[in-house]
Write a protein that holds these residues in place. Structure first.
Motif, PDB file in Angstrom:
ATOM      1  N   GLY A 279       3.513  -8.260   9.163  1.00  0.00           N
ATOM      2  CA  GLY A 279       3.821  -8.039   7.751  1.00  0.00           C
ATOM      3  C   GLY A 279       3.944  -6.571   7.388  1.00  0.00           C
TER       4      GLY A 279
ATOM      5  N   ASP B  55       8.264 -15.715  11.204  1.00  0.00           N
ATOM      6  CA  ASP B  55       6.999 -16.112  10.588  1.00  0.00           C
ATOM      7  C   ASP B  55       5.913 -15.954  11.657  1.00  0.00           C
ATOM      8  OD1 ASP B  55       4.763 -17.438   9.677  1.00  0.00           O
ATOM      9  OD2 ASP B  55       5.859 -19.142   8.853  1.00  0.00           O
TER      10      ASP B  55
ATOM     11  N   ASN C  50      -2.001  -5.894   7.184  1.00  0.00           N
ATOM     12  CA  ASN C  50      -2.366  -6.114   5.788  1.00  0.00           C
ATOM     13  C   ASN C  50      -1.527  -7.298   5.356  1.00  0.00           C
ATOM     14  OD1 ASN C  50      -2.809  -6.073   3.042  1.00  0.00           O
ATOM     15  ND2 ASN C  50      -1.417  -4.353   2.663  1.00  0.00           N
TER      16      ASN C  50
ATOM     17  N   LEU D 176       0.860  -1.183   0.000  1.00  0.00           N
ATOM     18  CA  LEU D 176       0.000   0.000   0.000  1.00  0.00           C
ATOM     19  C   LEU D 176       0.896   1.232   0.000  1.00  0.00           C
ATOM     20  CD1 LEU D 176      -2.673  -0.870   2.722  1.00  0.00           C
ATOM     21  CD2 LEU D 176      -3.045  -0.636   0.261  1.00  0.00           C
TER      22      LEU D 176
ATOM     23  N   GLU E  54       7.893  -9.503  10.701  1.00  0.00           N
ATOM     24  CA  GLU E  54       8.040  -9.585   9.236  1.00  0.00           C
ATOM     25  C   GLU E  54       8.938 -10.758   8.869  1.00  0.00           C
ATOM     26  OE1 GLU E  54       6.835  -7.857   6.248  1.00  0.00           O
ATOM     27  OE2 GLU E  54       7.912  -9.643   5.588  1.00  0.00           O
TER      28      GLU E  54
HETATM   29  N1  SAM Z   1       1.953  -3.983   5.350  1.00  0.00           N
HETATM   30  C1  SAM Z   1       2.562  -3.731   4.037  1.00  0.00           C
HETATM   31  C2  SAM Z   1       1.658  -2.820   3.248  1.00  0.00           C
HETATM   32  O1  SAM Z   1       0.505  -2.663   3.643  1.00  0.00           O
HETATM   33  O2  SAM Z   1       2.124  -2.280   2.240  1.00  0.00           O
HETATM   34  C3  SAM Z   1       2.833  -5.032   3.281  1.00  0.00           C
HETATM   35  C4  SAM Z   1       1.629  -5.862   2.998  1.00  0.00           C
HETATM   36  S1  SAM Z   1       1.907  -7.316   2.036  1.00  0.00           S
HETATM   37  C5  SAM Z   1       0.233  -7.663   1.537  1.00  0.00           C
HETATM   38  C6  SAM Z   1       2.134  -8.622   3.222  1.00  0.00           C
HETATM   39  C7  SAM Z   1       3.382  -8.588   4.071  1.00  0.00           C
HETATM   40  O3  SAM Z   1       3.350  -9.688   4.973  1.00  0.00           O
HETATM   41  C8  SAM Z   1       4.676  -8.725   3.289  1.00  0.00           C
HETATM   42  O4  SAM Z   1       5.614  -7.802   3.765  1.00  0.00           O
HETATM   43  C9  SAM Z   1       5.136 -10.171   3.566  1.00  0.00           C
HETATM   44  O5  SAM Z   1       6.534 -10.333   3.485  1.00  0.00           O
HETATM   45  C10 SAM Z   1       4.606 -10.356   4.971  1.00  0.00           C
HETATM   46  N2  SAM Z   1       4.335 -11.748   5.346  1.00  0.00           N
HETATM   47  C11 SAM Z   1       3.835 -12.723   4.562  1.00  0.00           C
HETATM   48  N3  SAM Z   1       3.696 -13.860   5.260  1.00  0.00           N
HETATM   49  C12 SAM Z   1       4.115 -13.597   6.526  1.00  0.00           C
HETATM   50  C13 SAM Z   1       4.225 -14.373   7.706  1.00  0.00           C
HETATM   51  N4  SAM Z   1       3.846 -15.637   7.720  1.00  0.00           N
HETATM   52  N5  SAM Z   1       4.705 -13.783   8.828  1.00  0.00           N
HETATM   53  C14 SAM Z   1       5.093 -12.474   8.812  1.00  0.00           C
HETATM   54  N6  SAM Z   1       5.010 -11.690   7.715  1.00  0.00           N
HETATM   55  C15 SAM Z   1       4.534 -12.247   6.589  1.00  0.00           C
END
Ligand code: SAM
Length: 284
Positions: A55, A103, A127, A30, A77
């Motif tokens: 994330g 994770d 998100n 975003l 993250e």
């Molecule tokens: N919050 C940011 C934004 O709104 O622009 C990024 C959103 S993006 C849809 C999802 C984020 O979650 C990414 O940075 C991804 O690396 C992270 N992510 C995905 N799976 C995850 C997990 N199991 N645990 C932690 N982070 C995770």
């Protein structure tokens, strides 16, 4: 003194650090400040509160949470590539951001919050990729102790999942609806157009806020999970058939709760599921 407003625009950070979105981690960023600000305000009021963000990615929403006055943000993250961008946000916010590279599905959130001295209950904001979002929501809704270490969750979901969370009885109603409506008050806030993300996903997203109900009607969690799994696992069948997998005669069980054995799971209100879980726990 430099602050959050002095940080370079996100698009510039993403370009300079070559943060190309990884599909495998569901990365859709975003970049619209109006939108990230709106999500942060809907999660609030944040002044003086500690926040758990899952994330953060390059940190668009993180910046908004800090700008809205969150006391501290703990961000989990999985992708280490974002650590330098997040470190810059930490500096610009006066060290109010803690990043935990992990994770989130396997994270022990209460231990992390305690280790970093965050004040519970926290506000959860995320998100996330949709599969991870649903799994995390179930993990959070099935905490063993309630009320728990968070007081609200403001989360982005695929619109269909958001509809299932808030659904009253009918076709969208399922296990997620029962769990969410038992322990929280969920509401859909607004839709987010795919064009708001970089890269745009193929679906419409919806922001949902779930406020923890401090005193939900008592029900044994494991039994509730068992009866909803049995009922919705074969949702086209009448309950007198689908509940046979529980290893009890379903008819007296259902009748003791005032549920017609010929109804289907999607027609049973949440309070009746709670009664059924209690009856199942009490049955020999
Ligand atoms: N919050 C940011 C934004 O709104 O622009 C990024 C959103 S993006 C849809 C999802 C984020 O979650 C990414 O940075 C991804 O690396 C992270 N992510 C995905 N799976 C995850 C997990 N199991 N645990 C932690 N982070 C995770």
């Amino acid at each position: 003194m430099s602050g959050l407003d002095d940080l370079p625009p996100l698009r510039e950070v993403i370009g300079a650090q070559n943060l190309i979105a990884k599909k495998s981690l569901g990365q859709n960023f975003l970049l619209d400040l109006n939108l990230t600000g709106r999500i942060a305000r809907e999660a609030g009021p944040l002044a003086g509160r500690d926040v758990l963000e899952i994330g953060p990615g390059p940190g668009g929403l993180t910046r908004a949470l800090l700008a809205e006055g969150a006391n501290r943000v703990l961000a989990i993250e999985r992708d280490d590539r974002f650590l330098p961008a997040l470190a810059d946000i930490n500096t610009a916010s006066g060290n109010r951001l803690i990043v935990e590279p992990a994770d989130a599905l396997g994270a022990d959130e209460p231990a992390l919050l305690a280790r970093h001295g965050l004040k519970t209950p926290v506000t959860i904001v995320a998100n996330l990729p949709y599969n991870v979002g649903t799994a995390l929501l179930v993990k959070w809704l099935t905490q063993p102790v309630w009320p728990t270490w968070f007081s609200s969750m403001t989360l982005m979901f695929q619109r269909e999942v958001a509809e299932r969370i808030v659904a009253a009885n009918g076709t969208d109603f399922g296990r997620l609806s029962v769990l969410a409506q038992w322990r929280t008050k969920p509401r859909m806030l607004f839709d987010v157009n795919p064009k708001a993300f970089l890269p745009p996903p193929s679906i419409t997203s919806t922001v949902v806020r779930l406020d923890v109900t401090p005193d939900p009607e008592p029900a044994p969690l494991k039994m509730l999970e068992a009866v909803t799994a049995a009922g919705f696992g074969q949702r086209r069948k009448m309950l007198r058939a689908s509940l046979k997998t529980l290893g009890r005669d379903p008819i007296p069980l259902l009748e003791s709760c005032g549920i017609d054995p010929t109804t289907r799971a999607e027609q049973v209100p949440v309070t009746k599921f709670l009664a059924l879980a209690r009856a199942y726990a009490a049955s020999p």
